[in-house]
Design a protein around this motif. Structure first.
Motif, short mmCIF file in Angstrom:
data_model
loop_
_atom_site.label_atom_id
_atom_site.label_comp_id
_atom_site.label_asym_id
_atom_site.label_seq_id
_atom_site.Cartn_x
_atom_site.Cartn_y
_atom_site.Cartn_z
N MET A 145 0.86 -1.17 0.00
CA MET A 145 0.00 0.00 0.00
C MET A 145 0.90 1.23 0.00
SD MET A 145 -2.76 0.91 2.90
CE MET A 145 -1.63 1.77 3.94
N CYS A 146 0.60 2.21 -0.86
CA CYS A 146 1.47 3.38 -0.87
C CYS A 146 1.18 4.25 0.34
CB CYS A 146 1.36 4.17 -2.18
SG CYS A 146 0.00 5.33 -2.24
N SER A 147 2.23 4.75 0.96
CA SER A 147 2.02 5.51 2.19
C SER A 147 1.49 6.92 1.90
CB SER A 147 3.31 5.58 3.01
OG SER A 147 4.39 5.97 2.22
N HIS A 148 1.55 7.35 0.62
CA HIS A 148 1.04 8.68 0.30
C HIS A 148 -0.48 8.73 0.23
CE1 HIS A 148 5.09 9.57 -1.88
NE2 HIS A 148 5.16 9.79 -0.59
N HIS A 149 -1.08 7.70 -0.41
CA HIS A 149 -2.52 7.74 -0.66
C HIS A 149 -3.27 6.55 -0.06
CE1 HIS A 149 -0.58 9.89 -4.08
NE2 HIS A 149 -1.54 10.77 -3.86
N HIS A 150 -2.55 5.63 0.55
CA HIS A 150 -3.15 4.39 1.05
C HIS A 150 -3.91 3.66 -0.06
CE1 HIS A 150 -2.74 5.18 5.63
NE2 HIS A 150 -1.70 5.62 4.95
N GLY A 216 -2.10 1.65 -7.30
CA GLY A 216 -3.48 2.14 -7.30
C GLY A 216 -3.53 3.65 -7.38
N CYS A 217 -2.54 4.32 -6.81
CA CYS A 217 -2.61 5.78 -6.80
C CYS A 217 -2.35 6.37 -8.18
CB CYS A 217 -1.69 6.38 -5.75
SG CYS A 217 0.02 6.03 -5.99
N CYS A 218 -1.79 5.58 -9.11
CA CYS A 218 -1.66 6.05 -10.50
C CYS A 218 -2.81 5.55 -11.35
CB CYS A 218 -0.35 5.56 -11.12
SG CYS A 218 1.11 6.16 -10.28
ZN LIG Z 1 0.38 6.97 -3.79
#
Ligand SMILES: [Zn+2]
Length: 262
Positions: A145-150, A216-218
Motif C-alpha cells: 500500500m502506498c504511504s502517500h494515498h493508502h 493504485g494511486c496512479c
Molecule cells: Zn500513492
C-alpha cells in the motif's frame, strides 16, 4: 527525606545524606485516565527515539494482546472519518460495520507487517564439501500500500542471492518480502527493505531485488494511468560489481516471466 535520621551505630557522624532526585512511575492500565493506548505507545516510541513511519516495523512496542484494544481505538477514529465524509453509517447497511472492518483490515492485513515480528527464518548451514554455489532466484507475489494515498500496490519481487554459508527455506524469502510489503511503503524503500532483511536472515552479501508493481494511486486517481508499471532494482555485492552475475540475474527473471507471465 528532610526528617531522615541516620542510624549512628551504622554511619560515621561526618557522613552526609542527600535525598535522591527520583520519581517512581507506576504503569497505568491501558486507556486509564482517559489516555488512549495508541497515545501512550506513540509517546513511548518518541521517548525512545524510535521511528514509527508507515513503513517501519514497531512490533517491539505493540504486544499481541494490545491489538484488540488498538483496533477498537482505530474503529472510533474511522467512525469520525465516515461522519466527516457525511456518510450515514447508522442507516446505510453497507456502511454500518465499515469503521470496524477498516480498523481490522489495517491492523491484521494491509499493515500487518508493521505490528508482527520478523518471520522466523531458520537457517541451515551450507558448508558441506558439495555445497550449493550457484545463484538462487525466487519470485514473490507482493501486496502493499502506498504511504502517500493508502492505495493498493501489487506486483512481484524477484529476489536473487548467491549461496552463502547459510540457506533458508524457499518459502521464507516470500514470507520476508511479504512482511516488508504489508506496510505503508514507497516502492524504492520496499526494494531496499527486502534486500536488507534477506541479507540479515541469510548473512549473504550478494543479494539483488527487482520489484515491478502497479500502483493504485496512479491507476485509480491522479493521472489514471492503467497500464503503468514501476520497476525498481537494488543490487548488492557481486550483483553490483560483476557484470556476468548481474546479467544472469536478469536472464533468470526473463525465464521466470516466460514461464509465468507477469
Ligand atoms: Zn500513492
Amino acid at each position: 527525606m528532610t526528617n531522615f535520621v541516620p542510624d549512628t551505630l551504622l554511619t560515621p557522624p561526618e557522613q552526609e545524606f542527600v535525598p535522591m532526585e527520583q520519581t517512581l512511575y507506576v504503569k497505568k492500565a491501558p486507556g486509564a485516565a482517559g489516555k488512549h493506548l495508541s497515545t501512550a505507545l506513540r509517546e513511548r516510541m518518541q521517548a525512545d527515539n524510535k521511528r514509527f513511519w508507515a513503513g517501519d516495523n514497531i512490533s517491539d512496542y505493540v504486544a499481541e494482546s494490545d491489538r484488540e484494544h488498538l483496533i477498537n481505538e482505530a474503529t472510533e477514529a474511522f467512525e469520525q472519518v465516515l461522519d466527516a465524509l457525511l456518510i450515514d453509517r447508522e442507516n446505510d447497511p453497507n456502511s454500518r460495520g465499515t469503521a470496524h472492518r477498516l480498523a481490522k483490515m489495517y491492523y491484521n492485513e494491509i499493515m500487518a507487517g508493521r505490528y508482527e515480528p520478523a518471520p522466523d527464518a531458520t537457517a541451515f548451514p551450507n558448508d558441506s564439501a558439495d555445497r550449493y554455489e550457484g545463484m538462487l532466484v525466487v519470485r514473490s507475489e507482493l501486496r502493499s500500500m502506498c504511504s502517500h494515498h493508502h492505495q493498493p500496490v501489487s506486483g512481484v519481487a524477484y529476489i536473487g542471492i548467491l549461496a552463502a554459508n547459510k540457506l533458508i527455506g524457499l518459502s521464507k524469502y516470500t514470507r520476508i518480502a511479504q512482511w516488508c510489503s504489508r506496510r505503508g511503503t514507497l516502492q524504492e524503500e520496499l526494494c531496499n527493505d527486502i534486500a536488507r532483511e534477506i541479507m540479515k536472515a541469510t548473512d549473504a552479501k550478494d543479494v539483488a531485488v527487482y520489484v515491478q508493481a502497479v500502483h493504485g494511486c496512479c491507476e485509480n486517481r491522479g493521472i489514471m494511468a492503467h497500464s503503468s508499471l514501476t520497476q525498481t532494482t537494488v543490487l548488492k555485492g557481486a550483483f553490483q560489481t560483476d557484470q556476468s552475475t548481474k546479467k544472469e540475474f536478469f536472464d533468470n527473471i526473463k525465464l521466470q516471466q516466460e514461464f509465468a507471465p507477469r
